[in-house]
Motif scaffolding. Structure first.
Motif, mmCIF file in Angstrom:
data_model
loop_
_atom_site.group_PDB
_atom_site.id
_atom_site.type_symbol
_atom_site.label_atom_id
_atom_site.label_comp_id
_atom_site.label_asym_id
_atom_site.label_seq_id
_atom_site.Cartn_x
_atom_site.Cartn_y
_atom_site.Cartn_z
ATOM 1 N N GLY A 103 51.292 31.966 31.326
ATOM 2 C CA GLY A 103 52.216 33.083 31.247
ATOM 3 C C GLY A 103 51.615 34.431 31.597
ATOM 4 O O GLY A 103 52.344 35.427 31.727
ATOM 5 N N TYR A 104 50.296 34.471 31.775
ATOM 6 C CA TYR A 104 49.613 35.739 32.073
ATOM 7 C C TYR A 104 48.545 35.463 33.137
ATOM 8 O O TYR A 104 47.499 34.887 32.844
ATOM 9 N N GLU A 105 48.811 35.908 34.343
ATOM 10 C CA GLU A 105 47.954 35.593 35.468
ATOM 11 C C GLU A 105 47.020 36.751 35.825
ATOM 12 O O GLU A 105 47.356 37.921 35.649
ATOM 13 N N ILE A 106 45.859 36.403 36.334
ATOM 14 C CA ILE A 106 45.030 37.366 37.050
ATOM 15 C C ILE A 106 45.669 37.559 38.422
ATOM 16 O O ILE A 106 46.021 36.585 39.091
ATOM 17 N N LYS A 107 45.822 38.803 38.869
ATOM 18 C CA LYS A 107 46.596 39.070 40.080
ATOM 19 C C LYS A 107 45.814 39.918 41.083
ATOM 20 O O LYS A 107 44.985 40.743 40.708
ATOM 21 N N ASP A 108 46.133 39.684 42.354
ATOM 22 C CA ASP A 108 45.715 40.586 43.436
ATOM 23 C C ASP A 108 44.200 40.737 43.489
ATOM 24 O O ASP A 108 43.647 41.827 43.289
ATOM 25 N N VAL A 109 43.538 39.622 43.801
ATOM 26 C CA VAL A 109 42.080 39.601 43.894
ATOM 27 C C VAL A 109 41.678 39.268 45.324
ATOM 28 O O VAL A 109 42.160 38.292 45.902
ATOM 29 N N LYS A 110 40.794 40.066 45.888
ATOM 30 C CA LYS A 110 40.260 39.815 47.223
ATOM 31 C C LYS A 110 38.747 39.720 47.130
ATOM 32 O O LYS A 110 38.085 40.605 46.587
ATOM 33 N N MET A 111 38.189 38.633 47.702
ATOM 34 C CA MET A 111 36.750 38.405 47.678
ATOM 35 C C MET A 111 36.300 38.116 49.106
ATOM 36 O O MET A 111 36.850 37.235 49.770
ATOM 37 N N SER A 112 35.295 38.852 49.585
ATOM 38 C CA SER A 112 34.887 38.718 50.978
ATOM 39 C C SER A 112 33.375 38.853 51.124
ATOM 40 O O SER A 112 32.707 39.507 50.320
ATOM 41 N N ASN A 113 32.866 38.194 52.180
ATOM 42 C CA ASN A 113 31.438 38.279 52.506
ATOM 43 C C ASN A 113 30.570 37.912 51.298
ATOM 44 O O ASN A 113 29.754 38.699 50.817
ATOM 45 N N ILE A 114 30.786 36.680 50.834
ATOM 46 C CA ILE A 114 30.096 36.177 49.643
ATOM 47 C C ILE A 114 29.305 34.926 50.003
ATOM 48 O O ILE A 114 29.814 34.037 50.701
ATOM 49 N N TYR A 115 28.074 34.865 49.544
ATOM 50 C CA TYR A 115 27.218 33.694 49.756
ATOM 51 C C TYR A 115 26.690 33.239 48.398
ATOM 52 O O TYR A 115 25.979 33.986 47.716
ATOM 53 N N ILE A 116 27.056 32.030 48.000
ATOM 54 C CA ILE A 116 26.618 31.454 46.725
ATOM 55 C C ILE A 116 25.734 30.244 47.019
ATOM 56 O O ILE A 116 26.216 29.211 47.508
ATOM 57 N N GLN A 117 24.445 30.358 46.765
ATOM 58 C CA GLN A 117 23.537 29.227 46.919
ATOM 59 C C GLN A 117 23.083 28.794 45.525
ATOM 60 O O GLN A 117 22.449 29.568 44.797
ATOM 61 N N HIS A 118 23.447 27.569 45.142
ATOM 62 C CA HIS A 118 23.148 27.099 43.788
ATOM 63 C C HIS A 118 22.320 25.813 43.839
ATOM 64 O O HIS A 118 22.183 25.185 44.890
ATOM 65 N N LYS A 119 21.796 25.421 42.697
ATOM 66 C CA LYS A 119 20.837 24.327 42.652
ATOM 67 C C LYS A 119 21.463 22.972 42.983
ATOM 68 O O LYS A 119 20.796 22.088 43.514
ATOM 69 N N GLY A 120 22.749 22.778 42.647
ATOM 70 C CA GLY A 120 23.376 21.477 42.839
ATOM 71 C C GLY A 120 22.859 20.462 41.835
ATOM 72 O O GLY A 120 22.157 20.795 40.874
ATOM 73 N N GLY A 121 23.210 19.193 42.045
ATOM 74 C CA GLY A 121 22.752 18.143 41.146
ATOM 75 C C GLY A 121 23.826 17.105 40.900
ATOM 76 O O GLY A 121 24.941 17.176 41.425
ATOM 77 N N ASP A 122 23.502 16.128 40.074
ATOM 78 C CA ASP A 122 24.407 15.005 39.815
ATOM 79 C C ASP A 122 25.364 15.350 38.679
ATOM 80 O O ASP A 122 25.077 15.121 37.501
ATOM 81 N N PHE A 123 26.511 15.904 39.056
ATOM 82 C CA PHE A 123 27.537 16.261 38.083
ATOM 83 C C PHE A 123 28.791 15.394 38.262
ATOM 84 O O PHE A 123 29.909 15.861 38.079
ATOM 85 N N ALA A 124 28.574 14.127 38.596
ATOM 86 C CA ALA A 124 29.709 13.235 38.864
ATOM 87 C C ALA A 124 30.631 13.100 37.662
ATOM 88 O O ALA A 124 31.853 12.947 37.816
#
Length: 229
Positions: A103-124
């Motif tokens: 009933g209550y949303e986050i609104k009007d979000v713009k995200m640009s030129n983003i690089y996320i490098q994370h460790k990864g792993g076995d999260f099956a």
């Protein structure tokens, strides 16, 4: 969060810029409206992160509502821009999270030129998990428990745009890069992410466009539920 709006949030956070900041071996960026705050008109730019413990980006609109009961109502989180953001070697257990409540949303979000490098792993074991809403709970990235995405989890969000965003695991991760639940109107333009597994998990999503992306083929969907791309 290393930079954090909230948790105490009766007065609100409006018309603010965050620029040219470095995060190193710490928590990430957190915007939180829990006690009726208006969190509006925020511009975030030129951010670098290394070795972040939890969510690189955490936006939470909740309903703890600590204040006079007769006057404290759920706040807002809207008109937020994030640009030129890089995160290296962050912990993969908790992805970036943008989550409102029913009933209550986050609104009007713009995200640009983003690089996320994370460790990864076995999260099956986390694939397909539906995190609890925890509407009134104290907000921190770990409040939802195991997360079903390796890059971004979006829930109760309206009018979302991601452009030139890349999710890059350092080791294979079986979770989708982008998990969307109850999202209305979302554009993904020129985004990059692994395609195996499928980059997108869509549940109760409306008005979705994916264009010019390496993460998935172009798509325009009026609705999608229980679908991967």
């Amino acid at each position: 969060g290393r930079i954090k709006f909230g948790t105490e949030s009766n007065g609100g956070f409006k018309n603010i810029t965050i620029s040219n900041c470095v995060f190193d071996g710490c928590h990430g960026l957190a915007l939180e409206s829990e006690d009726g705050a208006l969190c509006e008109d925020i511009a975030i730019s030129n951010i670098t992160q290394r070795d972040v413990y939890e969510s690189p980006i955490f936006f939470r609109l909740g309903a703890r509502l600590r204040g006079p009961k007769e006057s404290t109502k759920v706040g807002t989180m809207q008109r937020i821009v994030v640009d030129n953001f890089v995160s290296y070697n962050n912990d993969s257990r908790v992805c970036s999270i943008l989550s409102g409540i029913p009933g209550y949303e986050i609104k009007d979000v713009k995200m640009s030129n983003i690089y996320i490098q994370h460790k990864g792993g076995d999260f099956a074991s986390q694939v397909g998990i539906v995190p609890p809403e925890n509407v009134e709970k104290y907000p921190d990235p770990g409040m939802f428990g195991p997360m079903p995405a390796q890059g971004f989890f979006f829930r109760h969000v309206r009018n979302l745009e991601l452009s030139h965003v890349e999710v890059a695991p350092m080791n294979p991760d079986p979770r989708p890069s982008f998990a969307l639940q109850e999202v209305n109107r979302a554009d993904f333009i020129a985004v990059t992410a692994p395609t195996s597994p499928a980059a997108f998990s869509l549940n109760k999503v409306a008005d979705l466009r994916i264009l010019l992306s390496r993460a998935a083929k172009d798509a325009v969907l009026d609705t999608a539920d229980g679908k991967t791309l």
